[in-house]
Scaffold this motif. Structure first.
Motif, PDB file in Angstrom:
ATOM      1  N   LEU A   7       7.479  23.724  38.991  1.00  0.00           N
ATOM      2  CA  LEU A   7       8.740  24.181  38.403  1.00  0.00           C
ATOM      3  C   LEU A   7       9.903  23.867  39.345  1.00  0.00           C
ATOM      4  N   VAL A   8      11.016  23.470  38.747  1.00  0.00           N
ATOM      5  CA  VAL A   8      12.222  23.175  39.523  1.00  0.00           C
ATOM      6  C   VAL A   8      13.200  24.337  39.431  1.00  0.00           C
ATOM      7  N   GLU A   9      13.208  25.013  38.290  1.00  0.00           N
ATOM      8  CA  GLU A   9      14.151  26.102  38.087  1.00  0.00           C
ATOM      9  C   GLU A   9      13.584  27.122  37.108  1.00  0.00           C
ATOM     10  N   PHE A  10      14.164  28.308  37.122  1.00  0.00           N
ATOM     11  CA  PHE A  10      13.859  29.347  36.159  1.00  0.00           C
ATOM     12  C   PHE A  10      15.086  29.569  35.278  1.00  0.00           C
ATOM     13  N   ILE A  11      14.837  30.044  34.065  1.00  0.00           N
ATOM     14  CA  ILE A  11      15.914  30.418  33.147  1.00  0.00           C
ATOM     15  C   ILE A  11      15.930  31.934  33.024  1.00  0.00           C
ATOM     16  N   ILE A  12      17.034  32.556  33.468  1.00  0.00           N
ATOM     17  CA  ILE A  12      17.166  34.006  33.410  1.00  0.00           C
ATOM     18  C   ILE A  12      17.897  34.389  32.126  1.00  0.00           C
ATOM     19  N   VAL A  13      17.234  35.113  31.259  1.00  0.00           N
ATOM     20  CA  VAL A  13      17.747  35.411  29.924  1.00  0.00           C
ATOM     21  C   VAL A  13      18.997  36.276  29.963  1.00  0.00           C
ATOM     22  N   GLY A  14      18.991  37.306  30.820  1.00  0.00           N
ATOM     23  CA  GLY A  14      20.120  38.248  30.840  1.00  0.00           C
ATOM     24  C   GLY A  14      19.968  39.297  29.750  1.00  0.00           C
ATOM     25  N   PHE A  15      21.093  39.832  29.291  1.00  0.00           N
ATOM     26  CA  PHE A  15      21.058  40.890  28.286  1.00  0.00           C
ATOM     27  C   PHE A  15      21.221  40.382  26.858  1.00  0.00           C
ATOM     28  N   SER A  16      21.944  39.292  26.692  1.00  0.00           N
ATOM     29  CA  SER A  16      22.229  38.829  25.338  1.00  0.00           C
ATOM     30  C   SER A  16      22.525  37.330  25.343  1.00  0.00           C
ATOM     31  N   ASN A  17      22.268  36.693  24.192  1.00  0.00           N
ATOM     32  CA  ASN A  17      22.624  35.285  24.006  1.00  0.00           C
ATOM     33  C   ASN A  17      23.919  35.132  23.215  1.00  0.00           C
ATOM     34  N   ASP A  18      24.488  36.261  22.792  1.00  0.00           N
ATOM     35  CA  ASP A  18      25.727  36.229  22.021  1.00  0.00           C
ATOM     36  C   ASP A  18      26.917  36.017  22.945  1.00  0.00           C
ATOM     37  N   HIS A  19      27.736  35.014  22.639  1.00  0.00           N
ATOM     38  CA  HIS A  19      28.872  34.662  23.501  1.00  0.00           C
ATOM     39  C   HIS A  19      29.863  35.813  23.625  1.00  0.00           C
ATOM     40  N   HIS A  20      30.169  36.485  22.539  1.00  0.00           N
ATOM     41  CA  HIS A  20      31.158  37.568  22.560  1.00  0.00           C
ATOM     42  C   HIS A  20      30.646  38.769  23.359  1.00  0.00           C
ATOM     43  N   VAL A  21      29.356  39.056  23.227  1.00  0.00           N
ATOM     44  CA  VAL A  21      28.770  40.145  24.008  1.00  0.00           C
ATOM     45  C   VAL A  21      28.829  39.823  25.492  1.00  0.00           C
ATOM     46  N   SER A  91      17.562  27.998  40.689  1.00  0.00           N
ATOM     47  CA  SER A  91      16.539  27.199  41.348  1.00  0.00           C
ATOM     48  C   SER A  91      15.377  28.084  41.780  1.00  0.00           C
ATOM     49  N   VAL A  92      14.212  27.484  41.922  1.00  0.00           N
ATOM     50  CA  VAL A  92      13.032  28.236  42.339  1.00  0.00           C
ATOM     51  C   VAL A  92      13.233  28.860  43.721  1.00  0.00           C
ATOM     52  N   PRO A  93      13.716  28.112  44.734  1.00  0.00           N
ATOM     53  CA  PRO A  93      13.982  28.759  46.036  1.00  0.00           C
ATOM     54  C   PRO A  93      15.034  29.864  45.941  1.00  0.00           C
ATOM     55  N   GLY A  94      16.066  29.646  45.112  1.00  0.00           N
ATOM     56  CA  GLY A  94      17.101  30.661  44.943  1.00  0.00           C
ATOM     57  C   GLY A  94      16.555  31.937  44.330  1.00  0.00           C
ATOM     58  N   CYS A  95      15.655  31.777  43.373  1.00  0.00           N
ATOM     59  CA  CYS A  95      15.032  32.937  42.729  1.00  0.00           C
ATOM     60  C   CYS A  95      14.164  33.701  43.717  1.00  0.00           C
ATOM     61  N   PHE A  96      13.382  32.974  44.502  1.00  0.00           N
ATOM     62  CA  PHE A  96      12.511  33.618  45.479  1.00  0.00           C
ATOM     63  C   PHE A  96      13.328  34.341  46.549  1.00  0.00           C
ATOM     64  N   LEU A  97      14.418  33.720  46.994  1.00  0.00           N
ATOM     65  CA  LEU A  97      15.277  34.358  48.001  1.00  0.00           C
ATOM     66  C   LEU A  97      15.897  35.633  47.445  1.00  0.00           C
ATOM     67  N   GLN A  98      16.341  35.591  46.188  1.00  0.00           N
ATOM     68  CA  GLN A  98      16.915  36.781  45.559  1.00  0.00           C
ATOM     69  C   GLN A  98      15.884  37.895  45.482  1.00  0.00           C
ATOM     70  N   LEU A  99      14.652  37.549  45.129  1.00  0.00           N
ATOM     71  CA  LEU A  99      13.589  38.551  45.021  1.00  0.00           C
ATOM     72  C   LEU A  99      13.300  39.209  46.373  1.00  0.00           C
ATOM     73  N   LEU A 100      13.196  38.397  47.421  1.00  0.00           N
ATOM     74  CA  LEU A 100      12.892  38.929  48.752  1.00  0.00           C
ATOM     75  C   LEU A 100      14.021  39.830  49.261  1.00  0.00           C
ATOM     76  N   LEU A 101      15.265  39.386  49.090  1.00  0.00           N
ATOM     77  CA  LEU A 101      16.407  40.186  49.534  1.00  0.00           C
ATOM     78  C   LEU A 101      16.536  41.463  48.716  1.00  0.00           C
ATOM     79  N   PHE A 102      16.266  41.370  47.421  1.00  0.00           N
ATOM     80  CA  PHE A 102      16.337  42.548  46.559  1.00  0.00           C
ATOM     81  C   PHE A 102      15.371  43.626  47.035  1.00  0.00           C
ATOM     82  N   PHE A 103      14.141  43.239  47.343  1.00  0.00           N
ATOM     83  CA  PHE A 103      13.153  44.215  47.778  1.00  0.00           C
ATOM     84  C   PHE A 103      13.467  44.754  49.170  1.00  0.00           C
TER      85      PHE A 103
END
Length: 314
Positions: A7-21, A91-103
């Protein structure tokens, strides 16, 4: 490594796909982020420049505010950027770094909450011994121990989570990189990692929750012995505000992390995570510090000095 090349990147869904929301979320969360950062920077600045705010309580609050600033920057800027640009990839490294810092930072927040509740217990219930026990050296050692314990308790399971192979879907059903969503995408058995996360989060959250509950229980008992009705009301007002933040932080965290299965992100998880990762962080500087009379007076004096200098310059 397999998980880095598949994998090169992850897609983070968020709360909504609606542009106005998403536009509404961008405006609201930008204001929340601004309030969080400004509130914490104000606490840090005042505790440095005002000689009246040099007690152990304000030393802990200063470190707590610095910690919360760092924690907010781990999640919010990237999420706000995705709402603004509608680019949901990370990015995959960016996601992993966010996870480690979050914890790491998140676990340190729990230790700080427990430590500050113990400090208030000592100040209110053991005032004669407070100055002797909570000296500068002890305060520094307590803060340092929070960071060390956070690293040794939460870093190993978080690090194990980023080493699992990801070879299938890359859509994360969350608004940041969280373990449940990541483990759901793994193509191997993650049972041992789930057990590690459950044990670590249970020790962290329930341990600090116990310290906090006992401390505030003793504080409330002491407050009940205050002969003055006005004094009791004032103390209960401060205590109840602290307990509001404690309830939000611990209830949402226990619901999310202290459960048998750590794999598989539920739709409700991200709404629960919003309370302990965003709402509680916004409330903390205003509840713990900026409602305090000494802090409010220090803020008034600082604003008065600034306005006085501006008037002389003009």
């Amino acid at each position: 490594m397999k998980n880095h090349t598949t994998l090169v990147e992850f897609i983070i869904v968020g709360f909504s796909n609606d542009h106005h929301v998403n536009i509404i979320l961008l405006v609201v969360l930008s204001a929340v982020f601004l309030l969080t950062v400004v509130g914490n920077i104000t606490v840090v600045t005042l505790s440095f420049v005002d000689h009246r705010l040099q007690s152990p309580m304000y030393f802990f609050l200063r470190n707590f505010s610095l910690l919360e600033i760092c924690f907010s920057f781990v999640i919010m800027p990237r999420f706000l950027y995705s709402l603004l640009t509608e680019r949901k990839s990370i990015s995959v490294p960016g996601c992993f770094l966010q996870l480690l810092l979050f914890f790491l930072l998140g676990s340190c927040i729990f230790f700080h909450v427990g430590m500050m509740s113990f400090d208030r217990y000592m100040a209110i219930c053991r005032p004669l011994h407070y100055g002797t026990i909570m000296n500068g050296r002890v305060c520094f050692q307590l803060v340092l121990s929070c960071w060390v314990m956070s690293f040794f308790i939460m870093f190993p399971p978080a690090f194990m989570a980023v080493l699992v192979p990801f070879c299938g879907p890359n859509v994360i059903n969350h608004f940041y990189c969280d373990t449940a969503a990541l483990l759901q995408l793994s193509c191997m058995d993650t049972g041992h990692i789930e057990i590690m996360i459950l044990v670590s989060t249970s020790v962290l959250i329930l341990g600090n929750f116990t310290v906090t509950v006992i401390s505030y229980g003793c504080i409330i008992t002491t407050i009940m012995c205050i002969p003055s009705t006005t004094g009791r009301k004032k103390a209960f007002s401060t205590c109840s505000a602290h307990l509001l933040v404690v309830v939000i932080l611990y209830s949402s965290s226990i619901f999310r992390y202290v459960r048998p299965s750590q794999r598989g992100a539920r739709d409700f998880d991200k709404f629960v995570a919003f309370f302990f990762s965003v709402v509680a962080q916004m409330l903390n500087p205003y509840i713990y510090a900026l409602r305090n009379e000494q802090v409010k007076q220090a803020l008034k004096d600082a604003c008065g000095r600034v306005l006085s200098k501006c008037s002389r310059l003009s």
